[in-house]
Design a protein around this motif. Structure first.
Motif, PDB file in Angstrom:
ATOM      1  N   LEU A 115      38.496 101.864  73.441  1.00 19.61           N
ATOM      2  CA  LEU A 115      38.869 100.761  72.581  1.00 19.61           C
ATOM      3  C   LEU A 115      37.696 100.064  72.529  1.00 19.61           C
ATOM      4  O   LEU A 115      37.436  99.455  71.658  1.00 19.61           O
ATOM      5  CB  LEU A 115      40.420 100.294  72.828  1.00 19.61           C
ATOM      6  N   ARG A 116      37.412  99.524  73.885  1.00 20.17           N
ATOM      7  CA  ARG A 116      36.539  98.446  74.065  1.00 20.17           C
ATOM      8  C   ARG A 116      35.054  98.943  73.584  1.00 20.17           C
ATOM      9  O   ARG A 116      34.563  98.016  73.139  1.00 20.17           O
ATOM     10  CB  ARG A 116      36.445  97.878  75.617  1.00 20.17           C
ATOM     11  N   LEU A 117      34.764  99.968  73.820  1.00 23.14           N
ATOM     12  CA  LEU A 117      33.470 100.443  73.490  1.00 23.14           C
ATOM     13  C   LEU A 117      33.389 100.339  71.787  1.00 23.14           C
ATOM     14  O   LEU A 117      32.347  99.981  71.370  1.00 23.14           O
ATOM     15  CB  LEU A 117      33.057 101.869  73.781  1.00 23.14           C
ATOM     16  N   MET A 177      41.856  90.283  63.435  1.00 27.62           N
ATOM     17  CA  MET A 177      42.040  90.966  62.210  1.00 27.62           C
ATOM     18  C   MET A 177      42.578  92.431  62.712  1.00 27.62           C
ATOM     19  O   MET A 177      42.439  92.797  64.045  1.00 27.62           O
ATOM     20  CB  MET A 177      40.423  91.529  61.695  1.00 27.62           C
ATOM     21  N   PHE A 178      43.347  93.077  61.715  1.00 27.12           N
ATOM     22  CA  PHE A 178      43.804  94.243  62.200  1.00 27.12           C
ATOM     23  C   PHE A 178      42.672  95.203  62.154  1.00 27.12           C
ATOM     24  O   PHE A 178      41.812  95.451  61.564  1.00 27.12           O
ATOM     25  CB  PHE A 178      45.014  94.915  61.402  1.00 27.12           C
ATOM     26  N   MET A 179      42.567  96.103  63.059  1.00 24.39           N
ATOM     27  CA  MET A 179      41.755  97.097  63.421  1.00 24.39           C
ATOM     28  C   MET A 179      42.394  98.533  63.406  1.00 24.39           C
ATOM     29  O   MET A 179      43.277  98.989  64.173  1.00 24.39           O
ATOM     30  CB  MET A 179      40.842  96.936  64.800  1.00 24.39           C
ATOM     31  N   SER A 180      41.599  99.530  62.755  1.00 23.71           N
ATOM     32  CA  SER A 180      42.026 100.673  62.740  1.00 23.71           C
ATOM     33  C   SER A 180      41.635 101.400  64.055  1.00 23.71           C
ATOM     34  O   SER A 180      40.230 101.859  63.671  1.00 23.71           O
ATOM     35  CB  SER A 180      41.903 101.482  61.258  1.00 23.71           C
ATOM     36  N   THR A 181      42.184 102.116  64.877  1.00 19.81           N
ATOM     37  CA  THR A 181      41.766 102.609  65.905  1.00 19.81           C
ATOM     38  C   THR A 181      40.845 103.957  65.900  1.00 19.81           C
ATOM     39  O   THR A 181      39.985 104.297  66.279  1.00 19.81           O
ATOM     40  CB  THR A 181      42.476 102.792  67.353  1.00 19.81           C
ATOM     41  N   ARG A 239      29.461 101.238  66.687  1.00 17.73           N
ATOM     42  CA  ARG A 239      30.153 102.451  66.062  1.00 17.73           C
ATOM     43  C   ARG A 239      29.977 103.639  66.888  1.00 17.73           C
ATOM     44  O   ARG A 239      28.968 104.403  67.251  1.00 17.73           O
ATOM     45  CB  ARG A 239      29.529 102.584  64.790  1.00 17.73           C
ATOM     46  N   THR A 240      31.223 104.349  67.241  1.00 21.22           N
ATOM     47  CA  THR A 240      31.420 105.340  68.155  1.00 21.22           C
ATOM     48  C   THR A 240      31.774 106.500  67.217  1.00 21.22           C
ATOM     49  O   THR A 240      32.371 106.435  66.293  1.00 21.22           O
ATOM     50  CB  THR A 240      31.901 105.137  69.129  1.00 21.22           C
ATOM     51  N   PRO A 241      31.375 107.782  67.696  1.00 21.27           N
ATOM     52  CA  PRO A 241      32.211 109.070  67.039  1.00 21.27           C
ATOM     53  C   PRO A 241      33.600 109.247  67.341  1.00 21.27           C
ATOM     54  O   PRO A 241      34.239 110.195  66.807  1.00 21.27           O
ATOM     55  CB  PRO A 241      31.193 109.973  67.436  1.00 21.27           C
ATOM     56  N   SER A 242      33.976 108.692  68.314  1.00 21.49           N
ATOM     57  CA  SER A 242      35.353 108.835  69.023  1.00 21.49           C
ATOM     58  C   SER A 242      36.328 107.958  68.100  1.00 21.49           C
ATOM     59  O   SER A 242      36.740 107.852  66.900  1.00 21.49           O
ATOM     60  CB  SER A 242      35.498 108.729  70.362  1.00 21.49           C
ATOM     61  N   MET A 243      36.835 106.733  69.006  1.00 23.93           N
ATOM     62  CA  MET A 243      37.671 105.707  68.288  1.00 23.93           C
ATOM     63  C   MET A 243      36.859 104.579  67.805  1.00 23.93           C
ATOM     64  O   MET A 243      36.324 103.766  68.319  1.00 23.93           O
ATOM     65  CB  MET A 243      38.531 105.272  69.557  1.00 23.93           C
ATOM     66  N   CYS A 244      36.833 104.791  66.521  1.00 24.29           N
ATOM     67  CA  CYS A 244      35.917 104.228  65.671  1.00 24.29           C
ATOM     68  C   CYS A 244      36.295 102.533  65.501  1.00 24.29           C
ATOM     69  O   CYS A 244      35.293 101.883  65.208  1.00 24.29           O
ATOM     70  CB  CYS A 244      35.799 104.582  64.200  1.00 24.29           C
ATOM     71  N   GLN A 245      37.402 102.088  65.910  1.00 24.98           N
ATOM     72  CA  GLN A 245      37.739 100.803  65.696  1.00 24.98           C
ATOM     73  C   GLN A 245      37.337 100.042  64.357  1.00 24.98           C
ATOM     74  O   GLN A 245      36.322  99.160  64.204  1.00 24.98           O
ATOM     75  CB  GLN A 245      37.204 100.013  66.903  1.00 24.98           C
ATOM     76  N   ILE A 246      37.937 100.581  63.218  1.00 22.14           N
ATOM     77  CA  ILE A 246      37.219 100.310  61.977  1.00 22.14           C
ATOM     78  C   ILE A 246      37.883  98.908  61.543  1.00 22.14           C
ATOM     79  O   ILE A 246      39.213  99.010  61.396  1.00 22.14           O
ATOM     80  CB  ILE A 246      37.685 101.437  61.137  1.00 22.14           C
ATOM     81  N   PRO A 247      36.993  98.012  61.080  1.00 19.19           N
ATOM     82  CA  PRO A 247      37.739  96.692  60.459  1.00 19.19           C
ATOM     83  C   PRO A 247      38.564  97.011  59.215  1.00 19.19           C
ATOM     84  O   PRO A 247      38.038  97.814  58.522  1.00 19.19           O
ATOM     85  CB  PRO A 247      36.570  95.730  60.376  1.00 19.19           C
TER      86      PRO A 247
END
Length: 478
Positions: A33-35, A255-259, A40-48
């Motif tokens: 999550l912190r990464l 902001m809500f982040m989509s993990t 931008r990562t290929p795994s848990m993207c943490q999308i705004p």
């Protein structure tokens, strides 16, 4: 000599997830999550998501919601009455497999637009007639719940990163899914504008937020446990160091982040791996991807059960279930079982397990007289192992985003979690097993778990999409 039930217990034990396993997974989960907040990562993207606040229950107006969640498309219209109540009209259509896996994007988005058209003809024909004769009639706002990883650059714009849940449409990758849908809506000359791209978990948060009494704490976490799985949570923006490609309201501090947590630990450094997990992944449409989802979501749990039961009853003569030839059953057919059999297995506590025996017979095409109470009990043991592991992993994910968001850090703070999906709705005890995993996380434990409320919001993603669309547009009326 090991009998059938002994072997079933041994197979079920391979799915056990200890408290130590939960702690190890949670530590890695928070790390990913912190990464995702840094790059931008290929795994848990943490999308705004560009959603910075939730409904208060006083909103009024009417909007449409479209939810492409996986195997089904939901279309709804939601009338908000301004007092936490609403009137919802909706229907559901199965998505044809031929458009889930194909080269072109147009068939899928045309299918969605046609679904909207038919819905409006059925429930809102008068508005269609009015817009035909008067160009000044306002467009209807539509919230599009697109339950696949799409990187948002605005509330109503998102570029598809990858497909999940058995979908594979190469042409759509890298395209704005809202634009693809709007193009098909315009082709049908529908008076509809896509005003919000909504993550399924955020939609569930918004639907629950509108329905709660005004003085109730608002949800800050949303999770989907159905055909697929995903989660979203409220994140302080000062911890997001990667660029956010779009405008954020200046006063917004969170902001809500989509993990996009379905792809957690794709390298399998901490997730449990059985021989059945490995075989399922190898036969999936996306080997090596969505490893968390393949252990938690309804699309895959039935296949895990089939693989384990096949292993259970195989012997030198290729027979099982009281001597019935395995090769004459669908036990050897991939994806022949869905997750509902696990829910039924958990729910059936009758003498002789008659209902479960009937479902085993129907699912695997085994004559009912060959399915004994012992066979059913063996299947039940394995199904419990798979289902409980899924629920504990689900609880681990929810707990991890609570820790990352610091949502329990302020004294006697409480957290409300909005959830939706077939597993949370139909699998008996799913929430109980989730809570067991929450207690295993060090920064939550028994004390913090008591401060977490979990509320099921049925069809929350589609209703929430309409709520967000309405808030974004100011309330287009039908």
């Amino acid at each position: 000599m090991e009998d059938e039930l002994d072997r079933a217990r041994r197979l079920a034990k391979t799915f056990e997830l200890s408290h130590e396993d939960v702690q190890r997974c949670s530590k890695a989960f928070i790390g990913e999550l912190r990464l995702g907040l840094k790059q931008r990562t290929p795994s848990m993207c943490q999308i705004p998501t560009f959603v910075t606040r939730v409904a208060g229950g006083q909103e009024k107006g009417v909007a449409l919601g479209v939810d492409l969640g996986g195997t089904n498309l939901r279309v709804c219209s939601v009338a908000l009455h301004g007092d936490t109540t609403s009137t919802v009209l909706q229907w559901q259509l199965p998505v044809p497999p031929s458009i889930m896996v194909c080269d072109k994007a147009e068939p899928l988005f045309a299918f969605i637009a046609n679904g909207v058209h038919d819905f409006l003809k059925t429930y809102h024909q008068s508005h269609l007639d009015a817009t035909t004769h008067d160009a000044n009639i306002p467009y209807i706002s539509l919230g599009f719940t697109f339950s696949f990883p799409a990187y948002q650059t605005a509330l109503k714009s998102g570029v598809l990163l990858r497909w999940t849940k058995g979908f594979s449409i190469p042409e759509a990758l890298g395209q704005d899914v809202c634009a693809l849908l709007q193009d098909r809506l315009d082709a049908l000359q529908l008076p509809v504008k896509v005003t919000a791209l909504v993550n399924d978990a955020v939609g569930t948060i918004m639907a629950r937020a509108y329905q709660l009494p005004p003085l109730h704490i608002r949800p800050t976490v949303g999770a989907i446990f159905g055909t697929g799985t995903n989660g979203a949570y409220l994140q302080a923006l000062d911890e997001v160091t990667k660029p956010i490609e779009g405008h954020v309201k200046g006063s917004s501090q969170s902001m809500f982040m989509s993990t996009e947590w379905g792809s957690f630990d794709n390298k399998l450094t901490v997730l449990p791996v059985t021989i059945y997990d490995a075989e399922l992944d190898k036969s999936s449409v996306n080997p090596g991807d969505q490893m968390f989802e393949k252990r938690v979501s309804g699309m895959f749990l039935g296949e895990l059960l089939r693989l384990a039961v096949l292993d259970l009853c195989q012997n030198d003569t290729g027979q099982g279930f009281n001597g019935f030839p395995i090769m004459e059953t669908t036990l050897t057919k991939r994806w022949s079982a869905d997750s509902s059999i696990l829910s039924l297995a958990e729910a059936d506590n009758s003498i002789g397990l008659l209902e479960l025996r009937h479902r085993i017979s129907h699912t695997f095409e085994i004559p009912e007289e060959h399915v004994t109470p012992t066979d059913a009990q063996a299947v039940k043991l394995i199904a419990q192992g798979i289902g409980i592991r899924a629920a504990r992993l689900a609880g681990m994910a929810v707990g991890s985003v609570i820790v990352q968001g610091g949502l329990l850090d302020k004294g006697d703070s409480r957290v409300d979690v909005a959830v939706d999906g077939s597993l949370i709705e139909h699998y008996p005890g799913f929430e109980t097993h989730m809570r067991g995993a929450l207690k295993a996380i060090d920064k939550i434990s028994d004390v913090g778990e008591r401060h977490i409320s979990i509320g099921h919001t049925k069809h929350g993603s589609s209703v929430g999409a309409a709520v967000i669309a309405l808030m974004a547009s100011g309330g287009s009326q039908i």
